[in-house]
Structure formats: C-alpha cells, structure tokens
Design a protein around this motif. Structure first.
Motif, mmCIF file in Angstrom:
data_model
loop_
_atom_site.group_PDB
_atom_site.id
_atom_site.type_symbol
_atom_site.label_atom_id
_atom_site.label_comp_id
_atom_site.label_asym_id
_atom_site.label_seq_id
_atom_site.Cartn_x
_atom_site.Cartn_y
_atom_site.Cartn_z
ATOM 1 N N GLY A 1 0.823 -1.206 0.000
ATOM 2 C CA GLY A 1 0.000 0.000 0.000
ATOM 3 C C GLY A 1 0.856 1.255 0.000
ATOM 4 O O GLY A 1 0.555 2.232 -0.680
ATOM 5 N N GLY A 2 1.944 1.234 0.766
ATOM 6 C CA GLY A 2 2.878 2.357 0.747
ATOM 7 C C GLY A 2 3.534 2.526 -0.603
ATOM 8 O O GLY A 2 3.709 3.645 -1.095
ATOM 9 N N PHE A 3 3.880 1.408 -1.223
ATOM 10 C CA PHE A 3 4.472 1.452 -2.560
ATOM 11 C C PHE A 3 3.486 2.036 -3.575
ATOM 12 O O PHE A 3 3.858 2.880 -4.391
ATOM 13 N N LEU A 4 2.239 1.586 -3.501
ATOM 14 C CA LEU A 4 1.245 2.072 -4.458
ATOM 15 C C LEU A 4 0.969 3.565 -4.307
ATOM 16 O O LEU A 4 0.658 4.235 -5.289
ATOM 17 N N THR A 5 1.080 4.066 -3.092
ATOM 18 C CA THR A 5 0.808 5.488 -2.879
ATOM 19 C C THR A 5 2.066 6.347 -2.973
ATOM 20 O O THR A 5 2.005 7.540 -2.712
ATOM 21 N N ALA A 6 3.171 5.760 -3.344
ATOM 22 C CA ALA A 6 4.420 6.523 -3.469
ATOM 23 C C ALA A 6 5.034 6.365 -4.854
ATOM 24 O O ALA A 6 4.964 7.266 -5.689
ATOM 25 N N ALA A 7 5.636 5.235 -5.116
ATOM 26 C CA ALA A 7 6.404 5.044 -6.343
ATOM 27 C C ALA A 7 5.531 5.038 -7.597
ATOM 28 O O ALA A 7 5.913 5.607 -8.624
ATOM 29 N N MET A 8 4.385 4.418 -7.510
ATOM 30 C CA MET A 8 3.532 4.354 -8.695
ATOM 31 C C MET A 8 3.096 5.747 -9.154
ATOM 32 O O MET A 8 2.921 5.985 -10.330
ATOM 33 N N LEU A 9 2.961 6.668 -8.220
ATOM 34 C CA LEU A 9 2.578 8.036 -8.584
ATOM 35 C C LEU A 9 3.673 8.722 -9.373
ATOM 36 O O LEU A 9 3.420 9.451 -10.328
ATOM 37 N N GLU A 10 4.898 8.490 -8.947
ATOM 38 C CA GLU A 10 6.030 9.083 -9.657
ATOM 39 C C GLU A 10 6.144 8.502 -11.064
ATOM 40 O O GLU A 10 6.405 9.224 -12.013
ATOM 41 N N TRP A 11 5.965 7.214 -11.174
ATOM 42 C CA TRP A 11 6.138 6.552 -12.465
ATOM 43 C C TRP A 11 5.039 6.909 -13.455
ATOM 44 O O TRP A 11 5.291 6.989 -14.648
#
Length: 90
Positions: A51-61
């Motif tokens: 969940g942390g990954f989805l709300t962090a890195a995916m936004l940048e990508w």
C-alpha cells in the motif's frame, strides 16, 4: 501530526514497520506461534508495505496528480478489516 498524513505512503510504511516488529516479537516470545508469525508477515505486513508502494512510487512513475486520500482510506480500511479478522482465519 497533520503533515504526517499529507503523503498517504507514510502511514502504510510506518504500519508495515510496526507489523514487522510485532511479527518478530510474537515469534521470539512464543516459538509455538509460527502460524501467527507467518500470518502477520504475509497477510498484514506485506500488504501494508505494498500500500505504501502504491501510494508513493507508482505516482512518480505514472505522473498521477489527483487526490489519494479516498484510495488510501479504502486501502487502510481493508487492512484494518484484515487485521480484525486475522484471529478467525484458518
């Protein structure tokens, strides 16, 4: 405290760290609790980190600029529901 929730990734990563510590303590306090240890790590800690990954890195990508609060609230509610029913799962 208000600034902590400006980035939805923060509660998920903090929650994942707390769950990792709790899962390790459960295992070392009671070696017979291997099932609970495994459930905490696989069924709670990993989804919290994801969940942390989805709300962090995916936004940048993806370059997403919308609001994440509704999505993060839904993911947090699902994670809390999973933790509430964890003792009842086989």
């Amino acid at each position: 405290m208000n600034k902590f929730f400006t980035h939805p990734m923060r509660p998920f990563f903090v929650g994942a760290a707390v769950l990792a510590i709790f899962g390790a303590l459960v295992f070392f306090i009671s070696p017979g609790a291997v099932i609970l240890h495994r459930q905490i790590f696989l069924e709670l800690m990993l989804p919290a980190a994801y969940g942390g990954f989805l709300t962090a890195a995916m936004l940048e990508w993806t370059g997403y600029k919308g609001r994440l609060k509704p999505v993060a609230t839904l993911m947090a509610a699902l994670l809390l529901a999973a933790s509430a029913i964890l003792p009842f799962s086989p």
